[in-house]
Enzyme design. Structure first.
Site, PDB file in Angstrom:
ATOM      1  N   HIS A   1      27.821  90.914 -33.997  1.00 47.20           N
ATOM      2  CA  HIS A   1      27.783  90.451 -35.388  1.00 47.20           C
ATOM      3  C   HIS A   1      28.389  89.041 -35.490  1.00 47.20           C
ATOM      4  O   HIS A   1      27.765  88.129 -36.060  1.00 47.20           O
ATOM      5  CB  HIS A   1      28.560  91.443 -36.270  1.00 47.20           C
ATOM      6  N   GLU A   2      29.582  88.875 -34.942  1.00 40.30           N
ATOM      7  CA  GLU A   2      30.242  87.562 -35.031  1.00 40.30           C
ATOM      8  C   GLU A   2      29.499  86.508 -34.213  1.00 40.30           C
ATOM      9  O   GLU A   2      29.485  85.335 -34.582  1.00 40.30           O
ATOM     10  CB  GLU A   2      31.701  87.667 -34.585  1.00 40.30           C
TER      11      GLU A   2
ATOM     12  N   HIS B   1      26.949  85.025 -36.461  1.00 45.26           N
ATOM     13  CA  HIS B   1      27.532  83.964 -37.299  1.00 45.26           C
ATOM     14  C   HIS B   1      27.787  82.692 -36.476  1.00 45.26           C
ATOM     15  O   HIS B   1      27.474  81.580 -36.912  1.00 45.26           O
ATOM     16  CB  HIS B   1      28.873  84.434 -37.889  1.00 45.26           C
TER      17      HIS B   1
ATOM     18  N   GLU C   1      24.885  85.827 -43.259  1.00 44.74           N
ATOM     19  CA  GLU C   1      24.867  87.265 -42.979  1.00 44.74           C
ATOM     20  C   GLU C   1      23.510  87.690 -42.410  1.00 44.74           C
ATOM     21  O   GLU C   1      23.436  88.649 -41.634  1.00 44.74           O
ATOM     22  CB  GLU C   1      25.205  88.040 -44.259  1.00 44.74           C
TER      23      GLU C   1
END
Lengths: 490, 490
Positions: B255-256, B259, B285
């Site tokens: 997830h990170e 980003h 997101e």
């Protein structure tokens, strides 16, 4: 316009200056390597902000309107720092300041390349330009006084080159004689084997704690060069390891712990004011050196340390405490200042002090610097420099414009000698304590008598108050001659 | 006064803003715990500098004198950002801004205590004050328009609550129905055993590299909460581990990385300008979620991952790739948004969106918030909230004044659904590649079509250009119903 307004402004500037320090720490320890160019812009932006604050027009108004005599001693001390800094900024032509910043940023890279290539001539024209601008800077700051003294004042305010010259003049012949006598004796030998990195770092952490480093307000990381960074509640140090030399990591850690506990030990009331950091380079170095040498390399402490190292590493070729004490304090020929032992270290510094004064005064041309270095080195050390990286190109300092900085190293050693006398008088059972690995009385005495005062008083006064005497080179020389005389059977 | 002057000023502000981000990273990862108070002063000083620059009088002159139409597209985009930011700053009364900063800094601590005590009433008066000030802020920013939209614009400029309401209104019934259908089916089970932390971190590092994270311009550290920080050449992420759940570390890292690779993927020409960072929270997101879910939790990729995990951990109670795919995508009842699976996550967000709009409009009083939360939760999730920490007190957002932020989570999921359609069309052999652990075509497509543009275009236009369609909730719903329909045999 009041002192409180000024203090609020100054506190914010100090806070931003701490941020700049944190950014440098980040760069040397954890920054991804691809971030270097962007970081240069980030650091430059913050430097610009700090420069704007130091030249802020409101400062002049505040300084004109505040009556220092109406303030308490802390307020008066703050004003002394602020007035001195503002006076310095006002005297320096902005163009000269930016020319110097640009040149020295470029010169460091040129120095590094010349050093790698072993070619002083490739660096000489750039160094000549640095010297020219530093002379201009010194002339602007001195306002007719001694140019070198004006540069020295950036690192050791209140001390003159003439005072240092007298002190260093007394040091040099006795250090040269001690060095020769010691090196005439048999080499005591050192440690052998390889030393696990994790175990070295664990021992450094343990010893840092014993020397009073507060890990709740600091941390230790690995970096290429050991350093201490930050003030107040966030004072970080770095260390490095060498597989065949456990003393590299251990004693560079103790050295940085000396710097760091000085910062950590300053009265909380001074935090984020000009009083909230070590008062000068010389006083700072007195703390790192007394931790490292007079305490850390003492017979008593190394006796305790030997047991710790045997527990951690087993047999490393040193038979007993006496042999270990000799190994820790082994004196050997060498070219490099940062690797020098207690006997020879100051001879390296004295060489640089004399040469840089001659460069600034114009008595020595940069074109003749390498020859002058090599001649002086052979005179004091008895053998010839083999290549520029081991001689005139070994230190980064001059490339980044640090003239007047070198002598503070030896001044710190002299101060450490004086403080050690005061400490021994105040703690009669010091050796018994060190032999148990108990540093608390020693570090407590230094904190109480020196560290906590931060920048409250000028550097010389800070030292005098702590050791109860006008500092001189005598105690350091007596200490060295006694210690190494006994070690080498002189 | 020219565009170049303005750009120089803005670049320096962006550089300082990056420094502030670095300081936050430091605080969450390496800062000594005793440094918290001093750090608060350091951060406040830097915030003050940034605030002064954002309200600098020169900005108004520049904005009045620069003719945007005469600039190239990049220049016009920079001006759009600068004008919007300046307009926002100008509209907000300084006292309201400082009241909000002070209140939310205090409110976070009160929220944390109320959460630990399980006592919403202890937080309610403070939250009511936050809501009051946020309504004032929204009113000042909206200048007569919709108050909530004005708050939303801080995170998702160009999107209105009415648009989101239509989109979310279509999502909710199908998600509720899918959730119920899935939970009616047998639980597929999860992993068992304990998973070595070093092995978890090594696997996360490997997977981060596979997903295109550039470690020369970033690094991974452990922290209490996973986050991504920084832009351009220094984009760092954090992760955490749980001994019994290897997916926590692995998927929060992916997830990170979503980003972070967005930030790393932006055109270098935009670095340290307003275009040099992700264009909105929703678009950001979309990247983290498509990396984590549509790619990272796909049947194809989890097939490859299963082999990696067997190699790393041996037997962990999952028989084959199919069972592993089911375990990764296991749907279970739960109270907590941040732990929710793909089916239920957006239901958590929709609940918050409806409640925070009602708070801002005044249709809902803070005193009635807990009851409204619990009623809505039971309606969508089919069981009752057992305690405030599992309900209305679970998220920090409202305490720190984040109103208008929650919906960007679901908007990001909707955008991810649309982008996934575009990606599948563009890369027909996507599944074959994922099954080999080859993410390069997928991340390359996202970089080329979306990430590199940074803030060049408004958020909605950025998404439309990348996926070639007006974004809607349809693709996300179709994807979820197909994936979980197959997984649960619906």
């Amino acid at each position: 316009m009041s002192y409180e307004d000024l203090l609020g402004f100054v506190r914010e500037t100090e806070a931003l200056s701490q941020v700049a320090g944190r950014l440098s720490w980040d760069q040397e320890t954890v920054m991804p390597r691809g971030a270097a160019d962007q970081r240069a812009e980030e650091s430059a932006a913050l430097s610009h902000v700090l420069h704007q604050r130091r030249t802020d027009a409101r400062l002049e108004d505040w300084l004109a309107q505040i009556d220092d005599a109406a303030l308490d001693p802390m307020g008066q001390a703050v004003m002394r720092h602020v007035r001195r800094d503002f006076d310095r900024t006002r005297k320096l032509p902005p163009k000269l300041a930016s020319d110097l910043a640009r040149l020295t940023s470029r010169a460091q890279g040129i120095w590094a390349e010349a050093r790698a290539a072993g070619d002083f001539a490739a660096f000489a024209p750039t160094l000549a330009e640095v010297v020219r601008l530093k002379r201009e800077e010194g002339a602007a700051l001195s306002a007719g006084g001694d140019v070198y003294d004006a540069l020295l004042a950036d690192y050791e305010p209140g001390t003159t080159a003439a005072e240092l010259d007298a002190m260093f003049g007394a040091l040099r012949p006795r250090l040269v004689a001690l060095r020769e006598a010691v090196l005439d004796r048999p080499d005591p030998g050192g440690v052998s084997g390889t030393f696990d990195e994790t175990a070295q770092l664990a021992m450094s952490t343990k010893v840092a704690e014993i020397f009073g480093y507060d890990f709740t307000r600091g941390r230790i990381d690995k970096a290429v060069h050991p350093f201490s960074s930050g003030s107040g509640a966030d004072v970080r140090i770095t260390t490095r390891t060498a597989a065949d030399d456990p003393f590299n990591c251990l004693y560079s850690t103790i050295h940085e712990v000396g710097h760091a506990t000085y910062e950590q030990g300053i009265d909380d009331a001074y935090a984020l004011t000009p009083l909230g950091q070590g008062v000068s380079m010389g006083v700072h170095e007195s703390q790192s050196r007394i931790y490292e040498n007079q305490l850390g390399r003492s017979r008593a402490f190394t006796g305790w340390l030997y047991g710790q190292m045997r527990d951690a590493y087993g047999d490393f070729g040193v038979a007993d405490e006496e042999a270990f004490f000799a190994a820790v304090n082994r004196v050997q020929n060498g070219f490099i200042r940062t690797e020098a032992d207690e006997v020879q270290y100051n001879l390296h510094v004295l060489l640089r002090f004399d040469l840089e004064r001659a460069l600034i005064s114009g008595d020595l041309e940069v074109a003749d610097l390498e020859a002058a270095w090599n001649e002086r080195f052979e005179k004091d050390f008895g053998f010839a420099v083999d290549r520029p990286a081991n001689g005139v190109l070994q230190d980064v300092h001059w490339s980044v414009g640090l003239f007047g900085y070198f002598p503070t190293y030896t001044l710190g050693n002299v101060y450490a000698g004086c403080l050690y006398g005061g400490l021994r008088d105040a703690v009669p059972d010091l050796d018994d304590r060190l032999a148990r690995g108990d540093l608390s009385a020693a570090t407590g005495w230094l904190r109480e008598n020196l560290q906590r005062h931060g920048g409250l008083r000028p550097p010389r006064e800070t030292i005098e108050l702590a050791c109860g005497m006008v500092p001189s080179e005598g105690p350091l020389l007596d200490y060295l001659e006694e210690k190494f005389g006994a070690l080498y059977g002189l």
